[in-house]
Write a protein that holds these residues in place. Structure first.
Motif, short mmCIF file in Angstrom:
data_model
loop_
_atom_site.label_atom_id
_atom_site.label_comp_id
_atom_site.label_asym_id
_atom_site.label_seq_id
_atom_site.Cartn_x
_atom_site.Cartn_y
_atom_site.Cartn_z
N ALA A 54 -1.85 51.97 70.49
CA ALA A 54 -2.85 50.92 70.68
C ALA A 54 -4.20 51.50 71.07
CB ALA A 54 -2.37 49.93 71.74
N ARG A 55 -4.20 52.53 71.91
CA ARG A 55 -5.46 53.15 72.31
C ARG A 55 -6.15 53.83 71.13
NH1 ARG A 55 -4.67 56.77 77.58
NH2 ARG A 55 -6.84 57.29 77.00
N ILE A 56 -5.36 54.47 70.29
CA ILE A 56 -5.95 55.12 69.11
C ILE A 56 -6.49 54.06 68.15
CG2 ILE A 56 -5.45 56.56 67.10
CD1 ILE A 56 -3.30 57.95 68.83
N LEU A 100 -7.76 46.24 64.90
CA LEU A 100 -6.88 47.09 64.10
C LEU A 100 -5.46 47.01 64.67
CD1 LEU A 100 -6.38 49.13 61.87
CD2 LEU A 100 -7.09 50.95 63.44
N GLU A 101 -4.51 46.64 63.82
CA GLU A 101 -3.12 46.52 64.23
C GLU A 101 -2.28 47.54 63.49
OE1 GLU A 101 0.61 43.30 64.30
OE2 GLU A 101 -1.30 42.78 63.34
N ALA A 148 -11.11 50.96 65.89
CA ALA A 148 -11.60 49.60 65.64
C ALA A 148 -13.03 49.40 66.11
CB ALA A 148 -10.69 48.59 66.31
N LYS A 149 -13.51 50.23 67.00
CA LYS A 149 -14.86 50.07 67.53
C LYS A 149 -15.90 50.33 66.44
CE LYS A 149 -13.61 51.37 72.26
NZ LYS A 149 -13.82 52.31 73.36
N SER A 199 -13.58 44.85 71.02
CA SER A 199 -12.77 45.60 70.06
C SER A 199 -11.32 45.52 70.51
CB SER A 199 -13.22 47.07 70.01
OG SER A 199 -14.59 47.16 69.65
N ILE A 200 -10.39 45.41 69.54
CA ILE A 200 -8.98 45.24 69.86
C ILE A 200 -8.14 46.22 69.06
CG2 ILE A 200 -7.02 43.64 69.84
CD1 ILE A 200 -9.00 41.35 70.05
N GLY A 201 -7.28 46.94 69.78
CA GLY A 201 -6.31 47.82 69.13
C GLY A 201 -4.92 47.35 69.47
#
Length: 289
Positions: free
Chosen positions: A14-16, A27-28, A21-22, A4-6
């Protein structure tokens, strides 16, 4: 592997984004879109907001990240101190003080072997401290020999009953693989560390500057000019063989012998390699690296 990538302009964003995104998504959040992205999210998503902080914020009718971001920063600082400033900036998608710099590369830490344990009871008995440090040093040395490593420095760590710590480090003579080299240095260091009239609750020994053996691996250890056969080296190797077969507690050397009166041991042989883990029954297992 599922990944998963934030992606965001700050660590917090980014952490949120990663949490949302998990599992397995991407999610960008682009620059300038933070307010819209964060506005309606519950406070639990904001890094730094735990259960107690969330309840405190809810008492002020703050339930979303957008609600928190709308509160003036100085109000949050007056209520929560520096934590309030950090939460305020994160809620607005800005860099908090701890988020500002990301280090891409770090120098690799030099390998160490560490052995430390909490004592069964806080003590001001130097014989107990001396004996336990002797035992831990022997454990560390045995591990170094088993891995084919040589140490070039040793440090001693003491933690007092009030949880304050003291540590000292010193280079070893020649190669620090022999027990006697390390034990002699440890015996010199620990009285220098113990500078307060406070009982000791934890002791530890760490070998530093570990390198793979060179000529020593083939039994061609470099000796001093006037040194005879290295009896200590052969003694250590013989003791290692006994301990490997019958457990570390089967041979107790040096000032660690004093622990036999107060600390139970195990001399049962292990069927697996690494039986040196058996020895004194410590209140907390000796940590290793």
């Amino acid at each position: 592997l599922d990944v998963s990538i934030g992606i965001g302009g700050t660590r917090a964003v980014a952490r949120i984004a990663l949490a949302l995104a998990k599992p397995g998504g991407v999610l960008e959040v682009r620059r300038g879109e933070e307010a819209a992205f964060l506005g309606d999210l519950p406070l639990r998503y904001l890094p730094g907001v735990g259960g107690r902080t969330r309840k405190a914020l809810e008492r002020f009718n703050l339930r979303t990240i957008g609600d928190l971001g709308a509160v003036p920063e100085e109000v949050l600082e007056a209520t929560f101190g520096r934590t309030g400033v950090t939460l305020s900036r994160r809620a607005r998608g800005l860099d908090a003080e701890l988020d500002a710099h990301v280090v891409g590369e770090r120098a690799a830490k030099r390998p160490t072997i560490s052995r430390e344990t909490s004592l069964a009871a806080d003590t001001n008995d130097p014989c107990v401290v001396d004996g336990m440090l002797s035992y831990l040093a022997q454990r560390a040395c045995a591990t170094a020999r088993d891995r084919g490593l040589v140490a070039h420095a040793v440090s001693v760590r003491l933690r007092y009953a009030d949880f304050k710590s003291s540590e000292m480090r010193r280079r070893l003579p020649l190669t620090g693989q022999r027990d006697e080299d390390v034990l002699a240095t440890v015996r010199t260091l620990w009285p220098l560390c113990w500078q307060r009239r406070v009982k000791i609750r934890l002791v530890g020994v760490t070998l530093h500057g570990l390198k793979q053996q060179g000529l020593e691996r083939r039994g061609e250890q470099q000796l001093e000019l006037l040194e005879a056969v290295d009896v200590e080296k052969h003694l250590d190797e013989a003791v290692d063989q006994i301990r490997e077969r019958h457990g570390f507690g089967s041979v107790v050397r040096g000032r660690a012998i004093g622990l036999l009166k107060t600390v139970p041991t195990s001399t049962q042989a292990s069927q697996q390699k690494g039986s040196q883990q058996k020895g004194f029954h410590l209140s907390t297992p000796a940590c290793s690296k």
